[in-house]
Scaffold this motif. Structure first.
Motif, PDB file in Angstrom:
ATOM      1  N   PHE A  96       0.850  -1.193   0.000  1.00 24.05           N
ATOM      2  CA  PHE A  96       0.000   0.000   0.000  1.00 24.05           C
ATOM      3  C   PHE A  96       0.887   1.246   0.000  1.00 24.05           C
ATOM      4  CE2 PHE A  96      -2.413  -3.117   2.819  1.00 24.05           C
ATOM      5  CZ  PHE A  96      -2.998  -3.754   1.729  1.00 24.05           C
ATOM      6  N   VAL A  97       1.417   1.570  -1.160  1.00 19.35           N
ATOM      7  CA  VAL A  97       2.399   2.657  -1.264  1.00 19.35           C
ATOM      8  C   VAL A  97       1.795   3.991  -0.838  1.00 19.35           C
ATOM      9  CG1 VAL A  97       3.924   3.934  -2.811  1.00 19.35           C
ATOM     10  CG2 VAL A  97       3.660   1.454  -3.079  1.00 19.35           C
ATOM     11  N   ASP A  98       0.578   4.289  -1.289  1.00 21.11           N
ATOM     12  CA  ASP A  98      -0.050   5.570  -0.943  1.00 21.11           C
ATOM     13  C   ASP A  98      -0.232   5.709   0.560  1.00 21.11           C
ATOM     14  OD1 ASP A  98      -0.155   6.203  -3.606  1.00 21.11           O
ATOM     15  OD2 ASP A  98      -2.273   5.730  -3.858  1.00 21.11           O
ATOM     16  N   GLU A  99      -0.668   4.645   1.213  1.00 23.30           N
ATOM     17  CA  GLU A  99      -0.869   4.684   2.665  1.00 23.30           C
ATOM     18  C   GLU A  99       0.464   4.822   3.384  1.00 23.30           C
ATOM     19  OE1 GLU A  99      -3.472   4.525   6.054  1.00 23.30           O
ATOM     20  OE2 GLU A  99      -3.658   5.030   3.935  1.00 23.30           O
ATOM     21  N   PHE A 100       1.466   4.134   2.882  1.00 26.84           N
ATOM     22  CA  PHE A 100       2.803   4.243   3.465  1.00 26.84           C
ATOM     23  C   PHE A 100       3.310   5.682   3.402  1.00 26.84           C
ATOM     24  CE2 PHE A 100       7.418   4.281   2.533  1.00 26.84           C
ATOM     25  CZ  PHE A 100       7.881   3.878   3.772  1.00 26.84           C
ATOM     26  N   GLU A 101       3.143   6.321   2.246  1.00 33.31           N
ATOM     27  CA  GLU A 101       3.605   7.696   2.098  1.00 33.31           C
ATOM     28  C   GLU A 101       2.811   8.637   2.997  1.00 33.31           C
ATOM     29  OE1 GLU A 101       5.279   7.580  -2.499  1.00 33.31           O
ATOM     30  OE2 GLU A 101       3.322   8.489  -2.081  1.00 33.31           O
ATOM     31  N   ARG A 102       1.526   8.390   3.130  1.00 27.96           N
ATOM     32  CA  ARG A 102       0.674   9.271   3.954  1.00 27.96           C
ATOM     33  C   ARG A 102       1.073   9.231   5.418  1.00 27.96           C
ATOM     34  NH1 ARG A 102      -3.574   9.066   7.251  1.00 27.96           N
ATOM     35  NH2 ARG A 102      -3.717   6.783   7.124  1.00 27.96           N
ATOM     36  N   VAL A 103       1.427   8.043   5.910  1.00 28.12           N
ATOM     37  CA  VAL A 103       1.693   7.883   7.341  1.00 28.12           C
ATOM     38  C   VAL A 103       3.175   7.965   7.670  1.00 28.12           C
ATOM     39  CG1 VAL A 103       1.511   6.271   9.284  1.00 28.12           C
ATOM     40  CG2 VAL A 103      -0.400   6.514   7.676  1.00 28.12           C
ATOM     41  N   ALA A 104       4.005   7.284   6.906  1.00 25.55           N
ATOM     42  CA  ALA A 104       5.415   7.158   7.276  1.00 25.55           C
ATOM     43  C   ALA A 104       6.247   8.387   6.928  1.00 25.55           C
ATOM     44  CB  ALA A 104       6.016   5.919   6.613  1.00 25.55           C
ATOM     45  N   LEU A 105       5.990   8.979   5.782  1.00 30.38           N
ATOM     46  CA  LEU A 105       6.834  10.105   5.360  1.00 30.38           C
ATOM     47  C   LEU A 105       6.835  11.270   6.347  1.00 30.38           C
ATOM     48  CD1 LEU A 105       6.449  10.277   1.470  1.00 30.38           C
ATOM     49  CD2 LEU A 105       8.420   9.525   2.811  1.00 30.38           C
ATOM     50  N   PRO A 106       5.671  11.689   6.894  1.00 27.92           N
ATOM     51  CA  PRO A 106       5.723  12.785   7.875  1.00 27.92           C
ATOM     52  C   PRO A 106       6.568  12.458   9.104  1.00 27.92           C
ATOM     53  CG  PRO A 106       3.484  12.485   7.072  1.00 27.92           C
ATOM     54  CD  PRO A 106       4.277  11.328   6.559  1.00 27.92           C
ATOM     55  N   LEU A 107       6.697  11.168   9.436  1.00 30.98           N
ATOM     56  CA  LEU A 107       7.468  10.767  10.614  1.00 30.98           C
ATOM     57  C   LEU A 107       8.961  11.010  10.436  1.00 30.98           C
ATOM     58  CD1 LEU A 107       5.696   7.365  11.382  1.00 30.98           C
ATOM     59  CD2 LEU A 107       5.326   9.557  12.532  1.00 30.98           C
ATOM     60  N   ILE A 108       9.405  11.110   9.185  1.00 32.36           N
ATOM     61  CA  ILE A 108      10.838  11.297   8.929  1.00 32.36           C
ATOM     62  C   ILE A 108      11.117  12.554   8.117  1.00 32.36           C
ATOM     63  CG2 ILE A 108      11.371   8.840   9.100  1.00 32.36           C
ATOM     64  CD1 ILE A 108      11.389   8.730   6.034  1.00 32.36           C
ATOM     65  N   THR A 109      10.099  13.395   7.946  1.00 33.36           N
ATOM     66  CA  THR A 109      10.264  14.621   7.162  1.00 33.36           C
ATOM     67  C   THR A 109      10.254  15.859   8.043  1.00 33.36           C
ATOM     68  OG1 THR A 109       9.202  13.578   5.257  1.00 33.36           O
ATOM     69  CG2 THR A 109       9.336  15.983   5.249  1.00 33.36           C
ATOM     70  N   ASP A 110       9.295  15.945   8.945  1.00 36.18           N
ATOM     71  CA  ASP A 110       9.163  17.127   9.809  1.00 36.18           C
ATOM     72  C   ASP A 110      10.002  16.943  11.062  1.00 36.18           C
ATOM     73  OD1 ASP A 110       7.320  18.136   7.961  1.00 36.18           O
ATOM     74  OD2 ASP A 110       5.699  17.020   8.922  1.00 36.18           O
ATOM     75  N   ILE A 111      11.310  17.055  10.922  1.00 37.62           N
ATOM     76  CA  ILE A 111      12.207  16.796  12.049  1.00 37.62           C
ATOM     77  C   ILE A 111      13.069  18.014  12.332  1.00 37.62           C
ATOM     78  CG2 ILE A 111      12.235  14.316  11.550  1.00 37.62           C
ATOM     79  CD1 ILE A 111      14.958  14.640  10.326  1.00 37.62           C
ATOM     80  N   GLN A 112      13.445  18.130  13.599  1.00 38.71           N
ATOM     81  CA  GLN A 112      14.300  19.217  14.042  1.00 38.71           C
ATOM     82  C   GLN A 112      15.638  18.643  14.497  1.00 38.71           C
ATOM     83  OE1 GLN A 112      13.385  22.504  13.882  1.00 38.71           O
ATOM     84  NE2 GLN A 112      11.495  21.802  12.888  1.00 38.71           N
TER      85      GLN A 112
END
Length: 199
Positions: A96-112
């Protein structure tokens, strides 16, 4: 860990045969990091097996580091909720690529930064997402950050380019060395040395 911690090493890659204990090691390291009094921010996710009523594996979920949230990453044909939908496949699994991108990407993108990013895993399923591949490259080049990720032991072109990077230290988990505390303790010592370069 024969390789010395030098200023050129910035990231840690954990590899090993399927079932060797890569995810377990990463989880234990994460638990230890969360328990530290002066905790450095941690971001990322795990990929966990999902088993059915007969205990056979039916797929994988993406799970947040705190374990409080999960979403399906892949399922076998008989366990997908949209039988008419078409998904890319890895082996017997619909991904489920779309679901993976929706959930997982923000976890490793919005980082400080400074921070530690833990990813389980950079594997064939996750790499079906071109956005994920681009973000991994961004993380590897991002200053003031340590990436700790599991990777498959078998050759995967994108993973092989990471494996060859001079700023990545490779650890191999085996069924022999995964037991006990030695591997985790050695890994934590290595992480503490890397933290000195970014904190």
């Amino acid at each position: 860990m024969a390789q010395s911690t030098s200023t050129t090493i910035r990231h840690i890659l954990i590899t090993g045969e399927p079932g060797a204990g890569k995810t377990t090691l990463l989880r234990r390291v994460c638990e230890t990091l969360f328990q530290q009094s002066q905790q450095m921010p941690c971001y990322g996710f795990y990929t966990e097996e999902v088993r059915g009523n007969t205990r056979s594996r039916i797929g994988f979920d993406v799970v947040t580091l705190d374990g409080k949230s999960r979403t399906p990453l892949a399922r076998t044909n008989e366990h997908i909720t949209s039988p008419s939908a078409t998904f890319p496949r890895i082996g017997q699994y619909n991904v489920f690529v779309d679901e993976f991108e929706r959930v997982a990407l923000p976890l490793i993108t919005d980082i400080q930064t400074p921070c530690i990013c833990l990813i389980d895993e950079i594997g064939k399923m996750e790499l079906l997402s071109s956005k994920f591949k681009r973000q991994i490259q961004t993380l590897l080049d991002k200053p003031n950050m340590i990436l700790i990720a599991t990777i498959p032991i078998k050759s995967v072109p994108f993973v092989d380019t990471i494996r060859r990077r001079k700023d990545c230290h490779l650890i191999t988990v085996t069924r022999e060395n995964r037991f006990g505390m030695t591997l985790r303790n050695d890994l934590m010592i290595y992480i503490e040395e890397l933290k000195k370069n970014i904190s």
